[in-house]
Write a protein that holds these residues in place. Structure first.
Motif, mmCIF file in Angstrom:
data_model
loop_
_atom_site.group_PDB
_atom_site.id
_atom_site.type_symbol
_atom_site.label_atom_id
_atom_site.label_comp_id
_atom_site.label_asym_id
_atom_site.label_seq_id
_atom_site.Cartn_x
_atom_site.Cartn_y
_atom_site.Cartn_z
ATOM 1 N N TYR A 270 0.865 -1.223 -0.101
ATOM 2 C CA TYR A 270 -0.102 -0.133 0.067
ATOM 3 C C TYR A 270 0.878 1.229 0.030
ATOM 4 C CZ TYR A 270 -4.012 -2.914 1.245
ATOM 5 O OH TYR A 270 -4.873 -3.909 1.276
ATOM 6 N N SER A 271 2.374 1.228 0.053
ATOM 7 C CA SER A 271 2.906 2.362 0.262
ATOM 8 C C SER A 271 4.136 2.522 -0.669
ATOM 9 C CB SER A 271 3.572 2.148 1.857
ATOM 10 O OG SER A 271 4.552 3.394 1.912
ATOM 11 N N THR A 272 4.524 3.777 -0.885
ATOM 12 C CA THR A 272 5.436 4.108 -2.316
ATOM 13 C C THR A 272 6.720 4.232 -1.467
ATOM 14 O OG1 THR A 272 5.112 6.488 -1.618
ATOM 15 C CG2 THR A 272 3.901 5.553 -3.690
ATOM 16 N N ALA A 280 18.431 -10.177 10.010
ATOM 17 C CA ALA A 280 17.787 -11.246 9.815
ATOM 18 C C ALA A 280 17.165 -11.828 11.108
ATOM 19 C CB ALA A 280 18.708 -12.388 9.498
ATOM 20 N N VAL A 281 17.770 -11.349 12.175
ATOM 21 C CA VAL A 281 17.146 -11.860 13.562
ATOM 22 C C VAL A 281 15.607 -11.091 13.848
ATOM 23 C CG1 VAL A 281 18.203 -9.724 14.948
ATOM 24 C CG2 VAL A 281 17.658 -12.163 16.193
ATOM 25 N N LEU A 282 15.522 -10.078 13.167
ATOM 26 C CA LEU A 282 14.060 -9.456 13.338
ATOM 27 C C LEU A 282 12.957 -9.937 12.457
ATOM 28 C CD1 LEU A 282 15.141 -5.688 13.379
ATOM 29 C CD2 LEU A 282 14.493 -7.199 15.415
ATOM 30 N N GLN A 283 13.306 -10.577 11.374
ATOM 31 C CA GLN A 283 12.587 -11.087 10.496
ATOM 32 C C GLN A 283 11.379 -11.885 11.036
ATOM 33 O OE1 GLN A 283 14.578 -12.573 7.072
ATOM 34 N NE2 GLN A 283 15.389 -10.630 6.747
ATOM 35 N N ALA A 284 11.718 -12.760 12.151
ATOM 36 C CA ALA A 284 10.696 -13.742 12.526
ATOM 37 C C ALA A 284 10.006 -13.039 13.952
ATOM 38 C CB ALA A 284 11.205 -14.955 13.075
ATOM 39 N N GLU A 285 10.413 -11.706 14.402
ATOM 40 C CA GLU A 285 9.674 -11.138 15.332
ATOM 41 C C GLU A 285 8.254 -11.086 15.219
ATOM 42 O OE1 GLU A 285 9.871 -9.562 19.038
ATOM 43 O OE2 GLU A 285 11.910 -9.941 17.767
ATOM 44 N N ARG A 286 7.343 -11.461 16.141
ATOM 45 C CA ARG A 286 6.004 -11.587 15.854
ATOM 46 C C ARG A 286 5.244 -10.082 16.430
ATOM 47 N NH1 ARG A 286 4.268 -16.347 13.618
ATOM 48 N NH2 ARG A 286 6.019 -17.739 13.919
ATOM 49 N N ILE A 287 4.310 -9.693 15.280
ATOM 50 C CA ILE A 287 3.715 -8.547 15.540
ATOM 51 C C ILE A 287 2.108 -8.678 15.993
ATOM 52 C CG2 ILE A 287 3.083 -6.352 14.547
ATOM 53 C CD1 ILE A 287 5.977 -6.577 15.164
ATOM 54 N N THR A 288 1.619 -7.963 16.909
ATOM 55 C CA THR A 288 0.338 -8.060 17.125
ATOM 56 C C THR A 288 -0.304 -6.570 17.158
ATOM 57 O OG1 THR A 288 0.481 -10.145 18.173
ATOM 58 C CG2 THR A 288 -1.570 -8.928 18.873
ATOM 59 N N GLY A 289 -1.531 -6.334 16.588
ATOM 60 C CA GLY A 289 -2.083 -5.229 16.805
ATOM 61 C C GLY A 289 -2.954 -4.846 15.821
ATOM 62 N N THR A 290 -3.631 -3.532 15.887
ATOM 63 C CA THR A 290 -4.454 -3.376 14.480
ATOM 64 C C THR A 290 -4.114 -2.024 14.041
ATOM 65 O OG1 THR A 290 -6.504 -4.344 15.619
ATOM 66 C CG2 THR A 290 -6.913 -2.406 13.936
ATOM 67 N N PHE A 291 -3.753 -1.710 12.782
ATOM 68 C CA PHE A 291 -3.296 -0.617 12.143
ATOM 69 C C PHE A 291 -3.974 -0.106 10.856
ATOM 70 C CE2 PHE A 291 0.068 -3.388 14.138
ATOM 71 C CZ PHE A 291 0.673 -2.484 14.677
ATOM 72 N N ALA A 292 -4.008 1.374 10.815
ATOM 73 C CA ALA A 292 -4.529 1.888 9.595
ATOM 74 C C ALA A 292 -3.425 1.554 8.588
ATOM 75 C CB ALA A 292 -4.782 3.327 9.773
ATOM 76 N N LEU A 293 -4.202 1.317 7.155
ATOM 77 C CA LEU A 293 -3.281 0.938 6.084
ATOM 78 C C LEU A 293 -2.500 1.995 5.410
ATOM 79 C CD1 LEU A 293 -5.433 -1.653 4.125
ATOM 80 C CD2 LEU A 293 -3.128 -2.240 5.395
ATOM 81 N N ASP A 294 -3.208 3.240 5.749
ATOM 82 C CA ASP A 294 -2.473 4.422 5.209
ATOM 83 C C ASP A 294 -1.655 5.372 6.408
ATOM 84 O OD1 ASP A 294 -4.373 5.461 7.088
ATOM 85 O OD2 ASP A 294 -5.393 6.508 5.391
#
Length: 324
Positions: A270-272, A280-294
């Motif tokens: 969605y973003s330019t 590489a150590v961050l790539q598997a970090e788990r993210i939880t939350g609700t975000f606006a696409l813009d």
């Protein structure tokens, strides 16, 4: 509850018969129809409640016209009208006929002209189709719509669409993509073209999956499927109780223990300004939350806090790296 037009018309038939002969209300035939389904009871209640103030918006144009036409027909048989009433009846008949013509035209849209829709980067479009279904076109998507006397077809070239199908129209509704067809009547589902294969998410009703017209299976509400060749892999889809449609149609995205690389991949659609996970150590970090696409900035701030990362921005990129 979405009720088919045929059921509303049957409820209208019964109410007209009861008006002519109140004993029908206690007849075995009427009770069998009424108690055969909760849908029948709801339709009959809807028609009864709005009987004195009938309008197309309440019962649907077809049922409204049916009531108007049959009431006029009932007045005509066995009655001798004075001139003013004959004139009024003639005018009402013209109105009823025009109404019936409108129903026919509404149910038989143009049959030979496809309509093309696309959404640019970061754009999500909502389109009301000729059959009163709703089409959502996701960012970076191209599709065309063709409505014929037998079918309603959304042909997905690339990207993702969500359709909320008007079940009162009994023509087949399907989303096609390459050699695939995802077919349903009176339902809500999304289809996404992946790098390899397709993904189906069903929010309401049932969708049949076909490849080269060969049935691969059926997917119900609360289920999804990834299709590669003739292989179908199923998974669960979260369907909110209050609204049966995907989060992206409301310009938001929900992550539940989602790997950071997958979350970044969704935002990058969605973003330019592209997000790059440099560590590489961050790539598997788990993210939880609700975000606006813009609102990419809010997402980046959240990632920085949760993952303990540093963020570097340029005009075209956001680089997420591990804090020293």
């Amino acid at each position: 509850m979405q009720i088919d037009q045929d059921i509303y018309e049957a409820a209208t038939d019964w109410l007209l018969m009861i008006e002519d002969d109140p004993t029908v209300l206690e007849s075995a035939a009427f009770e069998r129809w009424l108690y055969a389904s909760n849908v029948h009871m709801t339709a009959f209640a809807d028609v009864s409640d709005s009987w004195d103030t009938l309008a197309p918006a309440q019962l649907g144009l077809a049922a409204y016209c049916l009531v108007l036409w049959r009431r006029l027909a009932g007045l005509w048989h066995g009655l001798s009208f004075p001139a003013p009433r004959r004139a009024g009846f003639a005018l009402a008949s013209v109105v009823a006929f025009a109404c019936l013509v409108a129903v026919y035209v509404t149910q038989e849209p143009a049959t030979d002209t496809p309509v093309y829709y696309s959404a640019a980067l970061g754009e999500i479009r909502t389109i009301e189709l000729a059959d009163n279904s709703t089409l959502y076109v996701d960012t970076g998507t191209s599709a065309k719509v063709l409505q014929t006397a037998e079918n309603r077809i959304v042909d997905l070239e690339y990207g993702r669409v969500f359709v909320d199908v008007n079940g009162a129209d009994h023509r087949v509704f399907k989303v096609t993509a390459g050699r695939m067809a995802f077919t349903a009547t009176g339902t809500a589902y999304s289809v996404r073209a992946l790098d390899v294969g397709y993904q189906l998410d069903v929010y309401e009703g049932t969708v049949e999956i076909r490849r080269d017209n060969r049935l691969l299976g059926a997917v119900r509400a609360g289920e999804g499927a990834r299709v590669t060749g003739h292989a179908v892999s199923r998974f669960a889809v979260a369907v909110a109780a209050e609204i049966a449609q995907p989060d992206w149609t409301r310009n938001r995205i929900v992550f539940t223990a989602t790997p950071l690389m997958d979350a970044v991949g969704e935002f990058n659609r969605y973003s330019t300004k592209k997000i790059i996970v440099a560590a590489a150590v961050l790539q598997a970090e788990r993210i939880t939350g609700t975000f606006a696409l813009d609102d990419v900035d809010a997402f980046i701030r959240s990632v920085a806090v949760v993952a303990g990362a540093t963020v570097t921005e340029t005009d075209t990129r956001v680089i997420i790296a591990k804090s020293p």
